[in-house]
Design a protein around this motif. Structure first.
Motif, PDB file in Angstrom:
ATOM      1  N   UNK A   1       0.836  -1.206   0.000  1.00 21.14           N
ATOM      2  CA  UNK A   1       0.000   0.000   0.000  1.00 21.14           C
ATOM      3  C   UNK A   1       0.872   1.257   0.000  1.00 21.14           C
ATOM      4  N   UNK A   2       1.935   1.219   0.775  1.00 22.08           N
ATOM      5  CA  UNK A   2       2.835   2.383   0.832  1.00 22.08           C
ATOM      6  C   UNK A   2       3.514   2.602  -0.518  1.00 22.08           C
ATOM      7  N   UNK A   3       3.896   1.528  -1.165  1.00 20.60           N
ATOM      8  CA  UNK A   3       4.526   1.669  -2.486  1.00 20.60           C
ATOM      9  C   UNK A   3       3.531   2.256  -3.488  1.00 20.60           C
ATOM     10  N   UNK A   4       2.286   1.783  -3.404  1.00 18.95           N
ATOM     11  CA  UNK A   4       1.256   2.323  -4.319  1.00 18.95           C
ATOM     12  C   UNK A   4       0.993   3.796  -4.028  1.00 18.95           C
ATOM     13  N   UNK A   5       1.188   4.183  -2.774  1.00 25.28           N
ATOM     14  CA  UNK A   5       0.941   5.583  -2.400  1.00 25.28           C
ATOM     15  C   UNK A   5       2.076   6.502  -2.830  1.00 25.28           C
ATOM     16  N   UNK A   6       3.171   5.919  -3.322  1.00 29.90           N
ATOM     17  CA  UNK A   6       4.235   6.763  -3.849  1.00 29.90           C
ATOM     18  C   UNK A   6       5.601   6.575  -3.218  1.00 29.90           C
ATOM     19  N   UNK A   7       5.700   5.685  -2.242  1.00 30.28           N
ATOM     20  CA  UNK A   7       7.010   5.427  -1.639  1.00 30.28           C
ATOM     21  C   UNK A   7       7.887   4.667  -2.634  1.00 30.28           C
ATOM     22  N   UNK A   8       9.178   4.966  -2.639  1.00 29.95           N
ATOM     23  CA  UNK A   8      10.092   4.184  -3.477  1.00 29.95           C
ATOM     24  C   UNK A   8      10.551   2.925  -2.754  1.00 29.95           C
ATOM     25  N   UNK A   9      10.531   2.969  -1.449  1.00 28.43           N
ATOM     26  CA  UNK A   9      10.704   1.762  -0.638  1.00 28.43           C
ATOM     27  C   UNK A   9       9.943   1.994   0.663  1.00 28.43           C
ATOM     28  N   UNK A  10       9.642   0.912   1.361  1.00 24.87           N
ATOM     29  CA  UNK A  10       8.817   1.065   2.565  1.00 24.87           C
ATOM     30  C   UNK A  10       9.105  -0.057   3.551  1.00 24.87           C
TER      31      UNK A  10
ATOM     32  N   UNK B   1       0.930 -10.773  26.203  1.00 26.88           N
ATOM     33  CA  UNK B   1       1.390 -11.490  25.019  1.00 26.88           C
ATOM     34  C   UNK B   1       1.235 -10.614  23.788  1.00 26.88           C
ATOM     35  N   UNK B   2       2.259 -10.692  22.991  1.00 28.76           N
ATOM     36  CA  UNK B   2       2.400  -9.768  21.874  1.00 28.76           C
ATOM     37  C   UNK B   2       2.819 -10.512  20.618  1.00 28.76           C
ATOM     38  N   UNK B   3       2.527  -9.894  19.503  1.00 29.62           N
ATOM     39  CA  UNK B   3       3.021 -10.368  18.210  1.00 29.62           C
ATOM     40  C   UNK B   3       3.659  -9.179  17.513  1.00 29.62           C
ATOM     41  N   UNK B   4       4.865  -9.366  17.002  1.00 29.25           N
ATOM     42  CA  UNK B   4       5.539  -8.308  16.261  1.00 29.25           C
ATOM     43  C   UNK B   4       5.919  -8.844  14.883  1.00 29.25           C
ATOM     44  N   UNK B   5       5.566  -8.086  13.872  1.00 26.57           N
ATOM     45  CA  UNK B   5       5.949  -8.453  12.504  1.00 26.57           C
ATOM     46  C   UNK B   5       6.603  -7.254  11.843  1.00 26.57           C
ATOM     47  N   UNK B   6       7.698  -7.509  11.132  1.00 31.54           N
ATOM     48  CA  UNK B   6       8.405  -6.450  10.405  1.00 31.54           C
ATOM     49  C   UNK B   6       8.582  -6.900   8.956  1.00 31.54           C
ATOM     50  N   UNK B   7       8.268  -6.008   8.035  1.00 33.50           N
ATOM     51  CA  UNK B   7       8.461  -6.319   6.614  1.00 33.50           C
ATOM     52  C   UNK B   7       8.976  -5.072   5.920  1.00 33.50           C
ATOM     53  N   UNK B   8       9.696  -5.279   4.843  1.00 38.92           N
ATOM     54  CA  UNK B   8      10.019  -4.126   3.997  1.00 38.92           C
ATOM     55  C   UNK B   8      10.066  -4.523   2.530  1.00 38.92           C
ATOM     56  N   UNK B   9      10.190  -3.532   1.687  1.00 38.69           N
ATOM     57  CA  UNK B   9      10.093  -3.777   0.247  1.00 38.69           C
ATOM     58  C   UNK B   9      11.363  -4.386  -0.325  1.00 38.69           C
ATOM     59  N   UNK B  10      12.373  -4.600   0.528  1.00 36.39           N
ATOM     60  CA  UNK B  10      13.585  -5.285   0.082  1.00 36.39           C
ATOM     61  C   UNK B  10      13.584  -6.746   0.525  1.00 36.39           C
ATOM     62  N   UNK B  11      12.463  -7.221   1.013  1.00 34.59           N
ATOM     63  CA  UNK B  11      12.350  -8.638   1.328  1.00 34.59           C
ATOM     64  C   UNK B  11      12.425  -8.999   2.794  1.00 34.59           C
ATOM     65  N   UNK B  12      12.598  -8.033   3.660  1.00 35.96           N
ATOM     66  CA  UNK B  12      12.589  -8.347   5.086  1.00 35.96           C
ATOM     67  C   UNK B  12      11.227  -8.917   5.464  1.00 35.96           C
ATOM     68  N   UNK B  13      11.249  -9.996   6.225  1.00 34.02           N
ATOM     69  CA  UNK B  13      10.019 -10.701   6.582  1.00 34.02           C
ATOM     70  C   UNK B  13      10.276 -11.428   7.893  1.00 34.02           C
TER      71      UNK B  13
END
Lengths: 447, 481
Positions: A17-26, A152-164
């Motif tokens: 969604x961020x990339x579609x909004x105009x970010x070059x990476x997110x 109890x928590x859940x944390x997720x991190x992703x980025x447009x360079x493949x971080x998952x």
């Protein structure tokens, strides 16, 4: 609460969604949390709370311009609006020529650090624990206060360079203050990923018996004393070292105890302090808020300043490896170690006390603050069990003392480190032993 | 929104609640930070959710969710009641609340220019101009500036018959110059440390600070501290500027007069108080020129609101009158416990937290010592401290120690040498008993603090303190040096 898989999917969807909004990476972070806490005082529950939330944070990048936005409206419209705000902020942000770009994906351990016993520790179980604690205190004519909490928590991190990266975490924490007449005050605490090891009655008993021993405290002249610090007090010192001096930004800005002293001996060779989120008992994340793997990072090794922790920005800026200690962007503090542990020594706690001819035993500190970041000069009070040590034994309780002391100078005077360590500190993130410090400056006493 | 809050209250009643209230909070925020000429962060946030608080079986329960839907209204209300039922299994105590009328009302805080509509470029223009000015001073290592803005809309409804909608805006801004050399690091801040000046109000409050106009001075002072002598270790006369005095009031008067602390509810975490409930009207808290009020009605103060989070109207109450304890900060429950009515001090820091007793605007009322310059001129020997750097106080709020960014010696009514690492320590009633001069109303202003921590889970309240510079005799300064 959101599941680990759903958090992962939400993080990835928000990147797109961020990339579609105009970010070059997110980059996106999803943080889901369910927390509950029962507080008790005066032998009754006076506060009993539970809450749930899921927050999305977006770091949008346009070239070397960065904007950050967050929301807890996790619907499609909420996500879109959040991404647009992040992109808009990036568009209006001046360029940062030092920005190295978002980090690429690296292999990351993603263990399941949820715990079924914590998940099952509901309001009824918390009340049962409180009743057991209160019972132990009432039996001894004391008043109980404290809290029983689960998270109890859940944390997720992703980025447009493949971080998952995504993982769940859990924590059960119990604190007990037993108090009574003649300034009796004793403390006990429990922190673990799971509630299975909790013996609430034993914890209440420990605090109550300490309180009975601490009644009728005497005055003590201010001055320099040998101290035996219990793990909660040691954890306070560790955390101030970490927050104020063990990050690459702090070191680069000249505000750290390490600045200009890397590879030099700073403190006693008995002291090794590291950040290690990979320790199996650690309740924290094994990756940072850029999705980078946390590395075990020795800050002080055998008394020598080894180096600070880094994130992607400060690793490049200072020419060091990325140790995986980023906070959520934008992090004005820079990288910070959150999972500190003192290396175990070989001393028995009883023998440590027995080794002190005249000194002070400190159960824990209260309201510690820093007055000189470079020397890590701390001031604070003792509370809930402060004793004079005479001829190798706790001779009598003393009123709470104020200390004003450089942590570096105190650790340089380390005489012994216990073999046993306790998981304590904020959110159980510090693994701390008992320490004997030869010189510790008390500058006042309360009335 | 009324339909939603009614559904929460109905569900709570149906589940067995004897009392219930619900708060729905919608916030938007924006912050900007610069460091050494570059942007350190531009960030915005939005949060929306509700919390429901109930009494069932004479005990409290609270539950909160970000899901503001009819289904969640019922689920979360039932959850709060179930939690309260668990609370009721510990001890025989039953909660009793002081009476409050039901109100249907709206309230808005003062705001001339909505700061969330001010362009990023305009914000950065000011911050970067100040940053440039600080770095133009030789010896400055790091220059920082920040602004932050928060807009809140809150709806409160209770089974006592209230339906109250409130909205307000908060703005803050500040700059810090750091000078570092040879193992020493010093900061100077404007208009205050710990985030700068914090106000309830709009862009006009930030624009009025003129950050660039003060940048060079704070930078020069930061650099001067590198070569300044240490604050002497001595017992002497101490004058505190208004911002440091605000924190002194906060720690040694505000917190000890929170009635939940006095009654023991905060014992295990933040601690208790050296003050007892029975001390009202008789305890000598300070000298007879010490007058302290708690006022939630001051326009533009972070401690102001229309109604607290129990639906109690904002009030101005005396805490210390001519040196004698005259009142407490209280809630409906704590006030009832000692036969009083609530002072209206219950606030939560968000929808996910239950309200606690928090300070409003707790102020040392102005005295008659004139201006700061006149007070210094009236002081033969001593030290003048400015801008808080660190703070610590014991678990009964007696033994305190504060550090400031900078101080100057006073000799024969004039400021002398600048000294570094200034700190002082004392015991609360002795310190306030040694207050022999408070500057006049022209020197009095309200200082906002947006970092007041209390409670478990930790809540961070936005509070404020009115203060003018004041003088204290026989204070130990230069501790540990």
């Amino acid at each position: 609460m959101i599941t680990t898989q759903s958090a992962r999917e939400l993080a990835h969807a928000a990147v797109q969604t961020a990339l579609r909004a105009g970010a070059t990476s997110a980059e996106t972070i999803v943080f889901g949390n369910e927390t509950a806490l029962t507080r008790f005082a005066n032998n009754r529950v006076h506060q009993n709370v539970a809450s749930e939330d899921t927050e999305l944070q977006v770091r949008a990048v346009i070239g070397d311009r960065i904007g950050v936005a967050s929301t807890n409206r996790a619907s499609g419209e909420g996500i879109r609006a959040c991404c647009e705000r992040a992109v808009d902020a990036a568009r209006h942000s001046p360029a940062d020529p030092d920005f190295p770009g978002l980090p690429a994906a690296r292999p990351v351990e993603q263990p399941d650090r949820a715990d079924a016993t914590t998940l099952a520790f509901d309001a009824t179980a918390r009340a049962t624990a409180v009743r057991a604690i209160v019972g132990e205190c009432l039996e001894r004519g004391l008043v109980a206060a404290g809290s029983v909490s689960t998270d109890h928590s859940v944390t997720a991190v992703a980025n447009s360079l493949g971080v998952d990266a995504a993982m769940p975490t859990a924590m059960t924490r119990v604190t007990v203050l037993a108090s009574g007449e003649d300034s009796a005050s004793g403390w006990a605490s429990f922190a673990s990923r799971g509630a299975g090891g909790l013996d609430a009655a034993a914890l209440g008993r420990e605090a109550a018996e300490l309180a009975l021993r601490s009644a009728k405290p005497a005055t003590l002249e201010s001055g320099v004393y040998t101290v035996v610090l219990a793990p909660e007090a040691v954890a306070d010192i560790a955390q101030f070292l970490g927050w104020y001096g063990a990050g690459a930004k702090t070191v680069a800005e000249g505000r750290s105890f390490m600045t200009g002293r890397l590879e030099q001996r700073l403190v006693s060779p008995l002291i090794t302090l590291a950040d290690d989120a990979l320790d199996p008992s650690c309740p924290g994340l094994t990756f940072d808020y850029e999705g980078q793997p946390k590395q075990r990072t020795e800050l002080i090794g055998r008394g020598v300043a080894i180096g600070p922790v880094t994130d992607s920005y400060w690793a490049v800026k200072t020419g060091r490896a990325n140790t995986g200690h980023a906070l959520p962007a934008p992090s004005r503090m820079g990288p910070i170690p959150l999972d500190l542990e003192f290396e175990a020594g070989d001393a028995d706690v009883g023998a440590m006390i027995a080794s002190v001819t005249r000194g002070v035993y400190v159960t824990r500190f209260h309201y510690v603050n820093i007055s000189d970041p470079v020397r890590v000069e701390l001031t604070g009070m003792t509370r809930d069990g402060t004793f004079l040590i005479e001829n190798g034994a706790l001779s009598h309780p003393v009123r709470n003392l104020r200390f004003t002391q450089s942590a570096i100078e105190a650790l340089d005077a380390t005489l012994a480190v216990s073999a046993a360590r306790v998981r304590t500190g904020e959110d159980g993130r510090v693994l701390a032993p008992h320490l004997v410090l030869e010189r510790f400056t008390f500058t006042g006493q309360t009335e | 929104m009324r339909e939603f809050t009614e559904s929460v209250l109905d569900a709570a009643r149906a589940a067995g609640a004897e009392y219930a209230d619900v708060r729905v909070l919608d916030t938007e925020s924006r912050s900007l930070a610069v460091r050494n000429g570059a942007t350190e962060g531009i960030e915005s946030g939005a949060s929306f959710g509700f919390g429901v608080r109930v009494i069932t079986g004479g005990a409290w329960g609270f539950a909160a969710s970000a899901e503001v839907t009819p289904e969640a209204a019922v689920r979360v209300a039932r959850q709060a009641v179930a939690i309260a039922k668990a609370s009721a299994t510990v001890g025989a105590h039953r909660v009793s609340l002081a009476d409050v009328a039901g109100f249907t009302d709206t309230w808005s805080g003062a705001c001339v220019i909505d700061p969330l509509t001010v362009s990023t470029e305009r914000c950065l223009e000011i911050l970067l101009a100040a940053d440039d000015a600080m770095r133009s001073v030789h010896g400055v290592s790091v220059a920082r500036g920040e602004m932050s803005f928060l807009r809140s809309r809150k709806t409160f409804a209770s089974t006592a018959g209230s339906f109250i909608e409130q909205s307000w805006v908060e703005s803050s801004a500040g700059i810090v110059a750091s000078a570092v050399a040879e193992g020493e690091a010093f900061n100077r801040s404007y208009p205050n440390s710990h985030g700068g000046g914090c106000y309830q109000g709009g862009w006009e409050t930030v624009a009025a600070l003129d950050l660039p106009g003060h940048a060079e001075r704070v930078a020069r002072e930061a650099v001067a501290l590198l070569s300044a002598p240490e604050c002497p270790s001595v017992t002497t006369t101490l004058i505190l500027d208004g911002s440091q005095l605000a924190l002194q009031v906060h720690e040694s008067i505000g917190h000890p007069l929170e009635l939940d602390r006095i009654l023991g509810d905060e014992a295990a975490f933040a601690g208790t108080s050296w003050v007892a409930a029975g001390d009202l009207g008789s305890l000598h808290y300070g000298s007879d020129i010490v007058n302290v009020t708690a006022d939630a009605t001051i326009p533009g103060s972070l401690g102001s609101f229309g109604y607290d989070d129990e639906g109690v109207p904002a009030q101005r109450v005396p805490l210390v009158r001519e040196g004698v304890l005259a009142g407490f900060l209280s809630s409906r429950e704590s006030a009832a416990a000692i036969g009083l009515t609530s002072s209206g001090a219950m606030r939560a820091d968000g929808w996910a937290r239950t309200p606690l007793i928090r300070m409003t605007t707790v102020s040392l009322e102005p005295g008659d010592a004139g201006s700061l310059e006149e007070l210094i001129a009236d002081t033969k020997k001593g030290v003048y401290f400015e801008t808080n750097d660190s703070w610590s106080i014991d678990d009964r709020r007696l033994n305190f120690q504060f550090g400031c960014e900078v101080a100057w010696e006073i000799e024969n009514g004039r400021l002398g040498r600048m000294v570094r690492h200034p700190n002082y320590t004392g015991i609360t009633p002795h310190f306030w008993g040694a207050c022999d001069a408070v500057c006049s109303r022209d020197a009095w202003r309200v200082w906002g603090l947006d970092n007041c921590g209390k409670g478990e889970p930790m809540q961070v309240a936005h509070v404020a303190h009115g203060a003018s510079p004041a003088r204290f005799r026989d204070v130990q300064v230069g501790v540990g040096r």
